[in-house]
Design an enzyme around this catalytic site. Structure first.
Site, PDB file in Angstrom:
ATOM      1  N   ALA A  80       4.198  -8.657  63.180  1.00  8.19           N
ATOM      2  CA  ALA A  80       4.012  -9.900  62.410  1.00  8.19           C
ATOM      3  C   ALA A  80       3.101  -9.656  61.206  1.00  8.19           C
ATOM      4  CB  ALA A  80       3.407 -10.973  63.307  1.00  8.19           C
ATOM      5  N   THR A 122       2.518   0.217  56.852  1.00 10.77           N
ATOM      6  CA  THR A 122       3.344   0.588  55.710  1.00 10.77           C
ATOM      7  C   THR A 122       2.766   1.786  54.964  1.00 10.77           C
ATOM      8  OG1 THR A 122       4.010  -0.216  53.519  1.00 10.77           O
ATOM      9  CG2 THR A 122       2.046  -1.199  54.439  1.00 10.77           C
ATOM     10  N   ASP A 123       3.638   2.488  54.237  1.00 10.39           N
ATOM     11  CA  ASP A 123       3.152   3.591  53.390  1.00 10.39           C
ATOM     12  C   ASP A 123       2.357   3.074  52.192  1.00 10.39           C
ATOM     13  OD1 ASP A 123       5.280   2.511  51.955  1.00 10.39           O
ATOM     14  OD2 ASP A 123       6.390   4.395  51.762  1.00 10.39           O
ATOM     15  N   GLU A 124       2.443   1.764  51.931  1.00 14.72           N
ATOM     16  CA  GLU A 124       1.756   1.227  50.745  1.00 14.72           C
ATOM     17  C   GLU A 124       0.238   1.287  50.871  1.00 14.72           C
ATOM     18  OE1 GLU A 124       3.201  -2.435  49.192  1.00 14.72           O
ATOM     19  OE2 GLU A 124       5.268  -1.964  49.702  1.00 14.72           O
ATOM     20  N   TYR A 158      -1.208  -7.625  49.349  1.00 18.17           N
ATOM     21  CA  TYR A 158      -0.459  -7.300  50.572  1.00 18.17           C
ATOM     22  C   TYR A 158      -0.919  -5.957  51.146  1.00 18.17           C
ATOM     23  CZ  TYR A 158       3.194  -5.100  53.352  1.00 18.17           C
ATOM     24  OH  TYR A 158       3.862  -4.409  54.323  1.00 18.17           O
ATOM     25  N   LYS A 162      -2.941  -4.860  54.690  1.00 24.50           N
ATOM     26  CA  LYS A 162      -2.362  -3.947  55.686  1.00 24.50           C
ATOM     27  C   LYS A 162      -3.310  -2.753  55.896  1.00 24.50           C
ATOM     28  CE  LYS A 162       1.048  -4.044  57.569  1.00 24.50           C
ATOM     29  NZ  LYS A 162       1.475  -4.703  58.843  1.00 24.50           N
ATOM     30  N   PHE A 198      14.144  -6.709  47.515  1.00 24.63           N
ATOM     31  CA  PHE A 198      14.972  -6.124  46.452  1.00 24.63           C
ATOM     32  C   PHE A 198      16.469  -6.012  46.800  1.00 24.63           C
ATOM     33  CE2 PHE A 198      16.388  -2.018  44.340  1.00 24.63           C
ATOM     34  CZ  PHE A 198      16.615  -2.591  43.105  1.00 24.63           C
ATOM     35  N   HIS A 284       2.470  -2.708  39.666  1.00 29.26           N
ATOM     36  CA  HIS A 284       3.651  -2.156  40.336  1.00 29.26           C
ATOM     37  C   HIS A 284       3.479  -0.678  40.731  1.00 29.26           C
ATOM     38  CE1 HIS A 284       8.364  -2.281  40.137  1.00 29.26           C
ATOM     39  NE2 HIS A 284       7.906  -1.895  41.316  1.00 29.26           N
TER      40      HIS A 284
HETATM   41  P1  NAD Z   1       9.165 -10.184  57.542  1.00 26.75           P
HETATM   42  O1  NAD Z   1       8.391 -10.928  56.509  1.00 26.75           O
HETATM   43  O2  NAD Z   1      10.642 -10.118  57.453  1.00 26.75           O
HETATM   44  O3  NAD Z   1       8.812 -10.742  58.993  1.00 26.75           O
HETATM   45  C1  NAD Z   1       7.507 -11.100  59.370  1.00 26.75           C
HETATM   46  C2  NAD Z   1       7.596 -11.925  60.650  1.00 26.75           C
HETATM   47  O4  NAD Z   1       6.246 -12.233  61.059  1.00 26.75           O
HETATM   48  C3  NAD Z   1       8.315 -13.258  60.482  1.00 26.75           C
HETATM   49  O5  NAD Z   1       9.198 -13.474  61.552  1.00 26.75           O
HETATM   50  C4  NAD Z   1       7.200 -14.285  60.479  1.00 26.75           C
HETATM   51  O6  NAD Z   1       7.596 -15.547  60.979  1.00 26.75           O
HETATM   52  C5  NAD Z   1       6.177 -13.610  61.382  1.00 26.75           C
HETATM   53  N1  NAD Z   1       4.799 -14.084  61.120  1.00 26.75           N
HETATM   54  C6  NAD Z   1       4.174 -14.169  59.922  1.00 26.75           C
HETATM   55  N2  NAD Z   1       2.927 -14.667  60.089  1.00 26.75           N
HETATM   56  C7  NAD Z   1       2.763 -14.861  61.427  1.00 26.75           C
HETATM   57  C8  NAD Z   1       1.690 -15.324  62.207  1.00 26.75           C
HETATM   58  N3  NAD Z   1       0.515 -15.690  61.649  1.00 26.75           N
HETATM   59  N4  NAD Z   1       1.846 -15.396  63.538  1.00 26.75           N
HETATM   60  C9  NAD Z   1       3.017 -15.040  64.126  1.00 26.75           C
HETATM   61  N5  NAD Z   1       4.085 -14.598  63.420  1.00 26.75           N
HETATM   62  C10 NAD Z   1       3.950 -14.501  62.083  1.00 26.75           C
HETATM   63  O7  NAD Z   1       8.513  -8.712  57.539  1.00 26.75           O
HETATM   64  P2  NAD Z   1       9.207  -7.291  57.777  1.00 26.75           P
HETATM   65  O8  NAD Z   1       9.710  -6.766  56.495  1.00 26.75           O
HETATM   66  O9  NAD Z   1      10.094  -7.385  58.938  1.00 26.75           O
HETATM   67  O10 NAD Z   1       7.911  -6.419  58.152  1.00 26.75           O
HETATM   68  C11 NAD Z   1       7.469  -6.343  59.505  1.00 26.75           C
HETATM   69  C12 NAD Z   1       6.282  -5.405  59.590  1.00 26.75           C
HETATM   70  O11 NAD Z   1       6.651  -4.111  59.165  1.00 26.75           O
HETATM   71  C13 NAD Z   1       5.093  -5.821  58.728  1.00 26.75           C
HETATM   72  O12 NAD Z   1       3.912  -5.564  59.441  1.00 26.75           O
HETATM   73  C14 NAD Z   1       5.196  -4.925  57.509  1.00 26.75           C
HETATM   74  O13 NAD Z   1       3.931  -4.706  56.936  1.00 26.75           O
HETATM   75  C15 NAD Z   1       5.762  -3.674  58.135  1.00 26.75           C
HETATM   76  N6  NAD Z   1       6.533  -2.808  57.227  1.00 26.75           N
HETATM   77  C16 NAD Z   1       7.564  -3.327  56.490  1.00 26.75           C
HETATM   78  C17 NAD Z   1       8.333  -2.496  55.684  1.00 26.75           C
HETATM   79  C18 NAD Z   1       9.517  -3.029  54.900  1.00 26.75           C
HETATM   80  O14 NAD Z   1      10.166  -2.269  54.206  1.00 26.75           O
HETATM   81  N7  NAD Z   1       9.864  -4.311  54.967  1.00 26.75           N
HETATM   82  C19 NAD Z   1       8.024  -1.141  55.618  1.00 26.75           C
HETATM   83  C20 NAD Z   1       6.955  -0.637  56.374  1.00 26.75           C
HETATM   84  C21 NAD Z   1       6.226  -1.483  57.175  1.00 26.75           C
HETATM   85  O1  TDX Z   2      14.145  -8.581  42.266  1.00 23.27           O
HETATM   86  C1  TDX Z   2      13.526  -7.518  42.393  1.00 23.27           C
HETATM   87  N1  TDX Z   2      13.702  -6.533  41.473  1.00 23.27           N
HETATM   88  C2  TDX Z   2      13.070  -5.331  41.542  1.00 23.27           C
HETATM   89  O2  TDX Z   2      13.262  -4.473  40.680  1.00 23.27           O
HETATM   90  C3  TDX Z   2      12.643  -7.268  43.513  1.00 23.27           C
HETATM   91  C4  TDX Z   2      12.419  -8.337  44.542  1.00 23.27           C
HETATM   92  C5  TDX Z   2      12.027  -6.042  43.583  1.00 23.27           C
HETATM   93  N2  TDX Z   2      12.214  -5.099  42.623  1.00 23.27           N
HETATM   94  C6  TDX Z   2      11.571  -3.775  42.770  1.00 23.27           C
HETATM   95  C7  TDX Z   2      10.104  -3.782  43.144  1.00 23.27           C
HETATM   96  C8  TDX Z   2       9.960  -2.522  43.980  1.00 23.27           C
HETATM   97  O3  TDX Z   2       9.751  -1.397  43.146  1.00 23.27           O
HETATM   98  O4  TDX Z   2      12.227  -3.146  43.877  1.00 23.27           O
HETATM   99  C9  TDX Z   2      11.313  -2.366  44.660  1.00 23.27           C
HETATM  100  C10 TDX Z   2      11.322  -2.882  46.096  1.00 23.27           C
HETATM  101  O5  TDX Z   2      10.735  -4.176  46.089  1.00 23.27           O
HETATM  102  P1  TDX Z   2      10.489  -5.010  47.438  1.00 23.27           P
HETATM  103  O6  TDX Z   2      11.779  -5.187  48.157  1.00 23.27           O
HETATM  104  O7  TDX Z   2       9.699  -6.220  47.092  1.00 23.27           O
HETATM  105  O8  TDX Z   2       9.652  -3.976  48.315  1.00 23.27           O
HETATM  106  P2  TDX Z   2       8.213  -3.256  48.103  1.00 23.27           P
HETATM  107  O9  TDX Z   2       7.333  -4.016  47.188  1.00 23.27           O
HETATM  108  O10 TDX Z   2       8.493  -1.812  47.798  1.00 23.27           O
HETATM  109  O11 TDX Z   2       7.613  -3.404  49.607  1.00 23.27           O
HETATM  110  C11 TDX Z   2       8.467  -3.223  50.745  1.00 23.27           C
HETATM  111  O12 TDX Z   2       8.278  -1.948  51.332  1.00 23.27           O
HETATM  112  C12 TDX Z   2       7.033  -1.706  51.944  1.00 23.27           C
HETATM  113  C13 TDX Z   2       8.204  -4.308  51.792  1.00 23.27           C
HETATM  114  O13 TDX Z   2       8.388  -5.587  51.204  1.00 23.27           O
HETATM  115  C14 TDX Z   2       6.815  -4.180  52.358  1.00 23.27           C
HETATM  116  O14 TDX Z   2       6.625  -5.136  53.396  1.00 23.27           O
HETATM  117  C15 TDX Z   2       6.668  -2.781  52.930  1.00 23.27           C
HETATM  118  O15 TDX Z   2       5.361  -2.597  53.360  1.00 23.27           O
END
Ligand code: NAD
Ligand code: TDX
Length: 342
Positions: A80, A122-124, A158, A162, A198, A284
């Site tokens: 979450a 996350t790697d961020e 963000y 993390k 994205f 960015h």
């Molecule tokens: P998401 O935004 O799709 O999902 C987040 C979920 O957490 C949602 O279901 C939301 O309802 C729930 N949530 C938010 N606040 C809450 C709270 N206070 N209590 C209970 N539930 C809550 O996110 P995601 O992209 O699935 O990412 C999940 C995890 O993986 C995160 O910790 C993120 O940092 C990590 N992560 C994401 C990526 C990526 O590419 N998206 C990459 C590496 C790590």
């Molecule tokens: O409309 C867009 N156009 C665009 O060029 C959006 C929404 C994003 N972008 C770019 C920004 C980033 O360089 O695309 C790349 C990916 O963007 P996002 O999907 O917002 O991802 P990013 O910011 O890289 O973060 C994601 O990966 C690491 C997840 O959202 C994070 O939760 C995770 O930790």
């Protein structure tokens, strides 16, 4: 491990993990703890057996609820989070609340009840790397990817929350013997990803007759991994990882944003240049790249979904076949971006 709590299990990566566990580990019962924010959707768990998956709608910052649930489980896998960088630039507060206080609440309960904890990050947290074209020898040498030893240097609200949550976990391991592991993964793609992100934003733009939107020149590089490979890695770390260790998860999927967008356009039968360049994201990050040697060598993990073109085609098919899942939200998401010049 028979009973696990998956926080954020109604979100993108968390729900894919719940599907993975149900499909691959028939003896495990999953309790999903999810607040169902705008990013959570109970539909993501539809069709899963009710005797194996229970959804508790609640907040990870609710200490009494968390304590009660944690007292009855073998492990917590913590997904979450507030997860979108662009949202964190507009309003950081929910990121501080959920990502920091929420993690604190969970690890306090796990410490009290002696429960195994896995922290999904996350790697961020490592900040960004220079573009390869700006490096001598195009960056093929050592030190050009993130490793578990890379210093934390987050850029956005963000990623800084993390990073802070990771540091809480590390301190709880050292000071309180918390039975925890941490994983830091690169950018995920696949089904159930919110359309603010994205790849799904561009796919659903094209399906809605809206031109895709590229931030700046699209030179920024992300290291894409299919979410199923992330799930398998998290399960392996949960069951075989060494307590106190950090594992980086990535599948050598570096691609710049323009290349990814052009591939989406091609796969959806659109001209290569049928997109708009819009305002760049503040601060960015330029490039992310993961060195997953430790995970591969110590735990024997290997990604399976390494054909990005095929994975992207499947993802496009999923959004095409599941319009009901995203269509109601589309105009509000785009309106919010439009107000921001994006
Ligand atoms: P998401 O935004 O799709 O999902 C987040 C979920 O957490 C949602 O279901 C939301 O309802 C729930 N949530 C938010 N606040 C809450 C709270 N206070 N209590 C209970 N539930 C809550 O996110 P995601 O992209 O699935 O990412 C999940 C995890 O993986 C995160 O910790 C993120 O940092 C990590 N992560 C994401 C990526 C990526 O590419 N998206 C990459 C590496 C790590
Ligand atoms: O409309 C867009 N156009 C665009 O060029 C959006 C929404 C994003 N972008 C770019 C920004 C980033 O360089 O695309 C790349 C990916 O963007 P996002 O999907 O917002 O991802 P990013 O910011 O890289 O973060 C994601 O990966 C690491 C997840 O959202 C994070 O939760 C995770 O930790």
């Amino acid at each position: 491990m028979k009973k696990i709590i998956v926080t954020g299990g109604a979100g993108f990566i968390g729900s894919n993990f719940v599907h993975y566990v149900v499909n691959n580990h028939p003896d495990v019962h999953v309790t999903v703890l999810d607040k169902l924010t705008y990013a959570g959707n109970r539909e993501n768990l539809a069709g899963l057996p009710e005797d194996r998956v229970k959804l508790v709608v609640g907040d990870i910052t609710d200490a009494a609820l968390v304590d009660e649930l944690v007292s009855q489980t073998d492990a917590v896998v913590h997904y979450a989070a507030e997860s979108h960088n662009d949202n964190s630039l507009k309003d950081p507060f929910p990121f501080v609340q959920t990502n920091l206080i929420g993690t604190y609440t969970l690890i306090e309960a796990c410490r009290k009840h002696g429960v195994r904890y896995h922290h999904v990050s996350t790697d961020e947290v490592y900040g960004d790397l220079p573009l390869r074209e700006d490096l001598p020898g195009h960056g093929e040498g050592a030190g050009e990817k993130f490793t578990p030893e890379t210093a934390y240097n987050p850029s956005s609200p963000y990623s800084s929350t993390k990073a802070g949550s990771d540091l809480l976990v590390r301190a709880w391991v050292r000071s309180f013997d918390l039975q925890a592991t941490i994983s830091n993964c690169s950018n995920n793609y696949g089904p159930y990803q919110h359309i603010e992100k994205f790849i799904p934003r561009q796919i659903t733009n094209i399906l809605s007759g809206i031109r895709p939107k590229l931030y700046g020149e699209g030179k920024n590089v992300r290291d894409w991994i299919h979410t199923n490979d992330h799930s398998a890695a998290v399960w392996l770390i949960l069951t075989k990882g060494k307590i106190g260790e950090t594992y980086l998860i990535g599948a050598d999927g570096e691609k710049d944003n323009k290349t990814v967008l052009e591939l989406i356009l091609e796969l959806m039968g659109q001209p290569k240049d049928a997109y708009d360049q819009v305002k760049d994201r503040a601060g960015h990050d330029l490039r992310y790249a993961i060195d997953a040697t430790k995970l591969r060598e110590e735990l024997g993990w290997q990604p399976e979904f390494t054909d990005f073109r095929e994975g992207l085609a499947d993802t496009i098919a999923w959004y095409t076949e599941n319009k009901d899942w995203w269509q109601a939200e589309k105009s509000a998401v785009e309106e919010s971006y439009r107000k921001n010049g994006q």
